[in-house]
Write a protein that holds these residues in place. Sequence first.
Motif, PDB file in Angstrom:
ATOM      1  N   SER A 110      92.255  40.208  -1.978  1.00 51.15           N
ATOM      2  CA  SER A 110      92.733  41.237  -1.064  1.00 51.15           C
ATOM      3  C   SER A 110      91.635  42.289  -0.935  1.00 51.15           C
ATOM      4  O   SER A 110      91.463  43.141  -1.815  1.00 51.15           O
ATOM      5  CB  SER A 110      94.026  41.871  -1.597  1.00 51.15           C
ATOM      6  N   HIS A 111      90.875  42.204   0.146  1.00 48.60           N
ATOM      7  CA  HIS A 111      89.745  43.116   0.351  1.00 48.60           C
ATOM      8  C   HIS A 111      89.518  43.259   1.849  1.00 48.60           C
ATOM      9  O   HIS A 111      89.561  42.274   2.593  1.00 48.60           O
ATOM     10  CB  HIS A 111      88.480  42.572  -0.328  1.00 48.60           C
ATOM     11  N   LYS A 112      89.260  44.468   2.290  1.00 48.03           N
ATOM     12  CA  LYS A 112      89.145  44.737   3.725  1.00 48.03           C
ATOM     13  C   LYS A 112      87.954  44.041   4.366  1.00 48.03           C
ATOM     14  O   LYS A 112      87.918  43.879   5.598  1.00 48.03           O
ATOM     15  CB  LYS A 112      89.046  46.240   3.974  1.00 48.03           C
ATOM     16  N   ASN A 113      86.978  43.599   3.580  1.00 46.23           N
ATOM     17  CA  ASN A 113      85.799  42.930   4.130  1.00 46.23           C
ATOM     18  C   ASN A 113      85.765  41.435   3.830  1.00 46.23           C
ATOM     19  O   ASN A 113      84.703  40.810   3.872  1.00 46.23           O
ATOM     20  CB  ASN A 113      84.519  43.596   3.631  1.00 46.23           C
ATOM     21  N   ILE A 114      86.927  40.878   3.500  1.00 44.66           N
ATOM     22  CA  ILE A 114      87.070  39.427   3.337  1.00 44.66           C
ATOM     23  C   ILE A 114      88.221  38.983   4.234  1.00 44.66           C
ATOM     24  O   ILE A 114      89.303  39.580   4.205  1.00 44.66           O
ATOM     25  CB  ILE A 114      87.334  39.046   1.874  1.00 44.66           C
ATOM     26  N   LEU A 115      87.977  37.960   5.048  1.00 42.04           N
ATOM     27  CA  LEU A 115      88.981  37.528   6.016  1.00 42.04           C
ATOM     28  C   LEU A 115      90.261  37.121   5.290  1.00 42.04           C
ATOM     29  O   LEU A 115      90.247  36.275   4.406  1.00 42.04           O
ATOM     30  CB  LEU A 115      88.448  36.358   6.842  1.00 42.04           C
ATOM     31  N   LYS A 116      91.369  37.731   5.687  1.00 39.02           N
ATOM     32  CA  LYS A 116      92.641  37.548   4.991  1.00 39.02           C
ATOM     33  C   LYS A 116      93.304  36.229   5.373  1.00 39.02           C
ATOM     34  O   LYS A 116      93.460  35.909   6.549  1.00 39.02           O
ATOM     35  CB  LYS A 116      93.580  38.710   5.320  1.00 39.02           C
TER      36      LYS A 116
END
Length: 290
Positions: A110-116
């Motif tokens: 869960s990270h804003k710079n990894i595609l969810k």
Amino acid sequence: MDLCLGKSKSSGKADKSTVKSMNNKVLLEKLIASSNGNYNPIRDFSFQELTTATNNYDRERIIIQESGYILYKGVLNARAVSILKFGENYNSDNQYKFCFNNIVFGSQISHKNILKLIGCCLETQIPILVFESIELGTLADRIYRRLFESVSSGILANYIHGPRPSHFKPFLLTNRLKIAMEIANALAYLHVGFPRPIVFKNIKLSSILFDEDHVAKLFDFSLAESIPDGETHIKDAIPIGIMGFVATEYVTTGDYNEKCDVFSFGVLLLVLLTGQKLYSIDEAGDRHWL
């Protein structure tokens, strides 16, 4: 919809039900081995839902087309998404492994710079994956956008996918540095944010995508691995990766750790800041790969 990680529903066709049950079993085993059962819930989509969402996998909806997979734009329940379909006829054993790698790591991250990762369809031999929406293509599109500007029609246009030039803002140094920082943050999260460091092993221009707000997203965990407990690296019999981005010591020894990801990021940074292809950065001599 049920969670992918629960019992599979009865399907109208026995073959889909059997495939789904087998895929559920494999997925649970891999999640337990990788994360001791600690993962984010993901949704279960039917094959028909994803076929409809992509207009039967319309080529006009392609975001990325790689040798082993295609990423499509789609719409599910009025929500824009990205749908990843692996090629079953292209080294299917590897594609199966790569697909589950994306599910296993995607469900832990869960990270804003990894595609969810939103969910998947387990009814097909190789599951189909659903991610958050990508609106502005890849870093390759962004850096080499002159390709779009030089192609107005003809056969070549059929092989170039993603946003057209009107979507691009001038690629200023501040934009490039922002992208570098976002991807550096994503890699740091993988390396230090878990009990066992995750090495990405697949840094390349097409592994960095952009949402509608121009936020960079790291994508494609096909080659990713967690470093085993008590070890400092992963040992590969045959080093794999993208030519030019792979660390020399990895090619020589087959040993891979966080430092190899950092090397690949350094190459990415060089390409990002210069806008040059790898083989043309050093113009002092003949063209060659770094």
